[in-house]
Design an enzyme around this catalytic site. Structure first.
Site, PDB file in Angstrom:
ATOM      1  N   ARG A  41       0.819  -1.212   0.000  1.00 52.57           N
ATOM      2  CA  ARG A  41       0.000   0.000   0.000  1.00 52.57           C
ATOM      3  C   ARG A  41       0.854   1.264   0.000  1.00 52.57           C
ATOM      4  NH1 ARG A  41      -4.801  -1.803   4.254  1.00 52.57           N
ATOM      5  NH2 ARG A  41      -6.031  -2.979   2.731  1.00 52.57           N
ATOM      6  N   LYS A 198     -19.349 -18.323   4.452  1.00 52.31           N
ATOM      7  CA  LYS A 198     -20.768 -18.193   4.768  1.00 52.31           C
ATOM      8  C   LYS A 198     -21.543 -17.436   3.693  1.00 52.31           C
ATOM      9  CE  LYS A 198     -20.191 -18.235   9.827  1.00 52.31           C
ATOM     10  NZ  LYS A 198     -20.469 -17.488  11.080  1.00 52.31           N
ATOM     11  N   GLY A 351      -9.046 -10.271   0.561  1.00 49.88           N
ATOM     12  CA  GLY A 351      -7.807 -10.724   1.183  1.00 49.88           C
ATOM     13  C   GLY A 351      -7.381 -12.134   0.812  1.00 49.88           C
ATOM     14  N   GLY A 374     -13.239  -4.202   2.109  1.00 45.88           N
ATOM     15  CA  GLY A 374     -14.647  -3.900   2.323  1.00 45.88           C
ATOM     16  C   GLY A 374     -15.241  -3.071   1.202  1.00 45.88           C
TER      17      GLY A 374
END
Length: 403
Positions: A41, A198, A351, A374
């Site tokens: 980053r 999930k 990720g 996100g």
């Protein structure tokens, strides 16, 4: 998306001598001694900084790091290691400024790092007074932090409301272009791979993609729930039986559009979740009560590879098996190499996806790798990201901007 771009401002000669505030994403991992353990980053932030310096701007750069408590600075919250790394990469002094909200001394041709922006009281709640103070520091605000674009905070949203000029940096602009190419204007067939433990964490993504993609590939625990929805045995595999109806609805929505959800025809199982467990390949309908599905089988992997080879656009989020264990990594490796070898435009993010890309050394064969976790997931959900919304609004409300 109509957003003012920093590169265009520079090309128009409107940055020289100006004070430029860059909100970067420098939230990098630190080891126990406080040293940067992975600097991707930091290196990704360089183009915006170098562009501003080359244009003769006085440059201020800030970011969040970790999850500090506002107004309570601690040594581990400091951007000092990041400032030091930027100095090494830029080959120049990069001072760290603390208590900067009330004013920053920086001359044209200089760059300073402003201490962790989340230490400022009111940052996370997007306090208007704080945002106005930040905006007063600069002539040009540059958001180059896609990883925080899903948050409306003072340094990502409020400052863009009040700054004289608000624009997108090169990294943020590249994300916008990649997402637009993959989702808004895709070359067909559009294939999406969504995997994870999930359904509940990615249900909104699945529902959104079901309205747009031609093939929706599910993997991991998500695939197990879809197998349950089709009445297939999954043994003691990770799944969410309560969401079987939602999985059926996604399948039905896809079929109604002439699209499909290609489920595994064979799987790799084990009786324990561990690296040295014995791997057994079997037909998807033959999973025993004491077995865990830990990967897709070779026949399924080959079928998906063929789908990816003929795709026009591929969006990839998540490995299709427990790729951390070599015995259960074949499916993910096959998919990864198929994406790398496909003529399709490929966009990857998340990720675990980045870890798989690194494991198989295919980063240079993916067209675009998203830097946002996100934020990337919220885009897949079809959400409008606050940081992009405010930049678009500023460009719309101020068609002729003057620095």
């Amino acid at each position: 998306m109509n957003i003012l771009r920093f590169a265009d401002l520079i090309a128009e000669g409107r940055v020289a001598g100006r004070r430029v505030f860059i909100r970067a994403d420098l939230n990098v991992p630190l080891d126990e001694s406080g040293r940067i353990s992975e600097d991707t980053r930091v290196r990704a932030s360089l183009p915006a900084i170098e562009m501003a310096l080359a244009a003769g701007a006085a440059v201020m750069v800030t970011s969040h790091l970790g999850r500090p408590t506002e107004g309570q600075p601690k040594a581990e919250d400091s951007l000092a290691p990041i400032a030091a790394r930027l100095a090494e990469l830029l080959g120049r002094d990069v001072p760290l400024r603390t208590n900067w909200v009330d004013g920053v001394a920086v001359a044209p041709g200089e760059v300073v790092v402003l201490e962790n922006c989340r230490l400022n009281k009111g940052e996370k709640k997007n306090d208007p007074a704080l945002a106005r103070q930040m905006a007063a520091l600069c002539d040009v605000y540059v958001n180059d932090a896609f990883g925080t674009a899903h948050r409306a905070e003072a340094s990502t949203y409020g400052i863009a409301e009040f700054a004289k000029v608000a624009c997108a940096g090169p990294l943020l602009a590249a994300e916008i272009d990649a997402i637009t190419k993959a989702l808004a204007q895709p070359r067909r067939p559009l294939v999406a791979i969504v995997a994870g433990s999930k359904v509940s964490t990615k249900l909104a993504i699945l529902q959104s993609l079901a309205k747009n993609v031609d093939r929706l590939v599910v993997g991991g625990g998500i695939a197990n729930t879809f197998l349950l929805a089709e009445g297939l045995p999954i043994g003691k595999s990770l799944a969410e039986p309560a969401l079987v109806d939602e999985a059926r609805a996604v399948i039905a929505a896809m079929k109604a559009r002439g699209a499909d959800v290609p489920l595994p025809v064979d799987v790799v199982t084990a009786t324990a979740f561990k690296a040295d467990a014995t791997a057994t390949t079997k037909a998807v309908g033959s999973v025993g009560d004491d077995e865990l599905i830990l990967d897709i089988g070779p026949q399924s992997a080959a079928s998906l590879a063929a789908i990816l080879q003929s795709a026009g656009t591929i969006v990839w989020n998540g490995p299709v098996g427990v790729f951390e264990f070599d015995a259960f990594a074949h499916g993910t490796e096959t998919i990864a190499r198929a994406i790398a070898g496909s003529p399709a435009y490929s966009l990857a993010g998340g990720g675990d996806t980045l870890a798989a890309i690194a494991k198989y050394g295919i980063a240079d064969q993916i067209d675009y790798i998203s830097t946002g976790g996100g934020a990337f997931l919220e885009v897949l959900e079809g959400k409008t990201l606050p940081a992009l919304e405010i930049l678009e609004r500023r460009a719309r409300d101020n068609p002729v901007l003057t620095a």
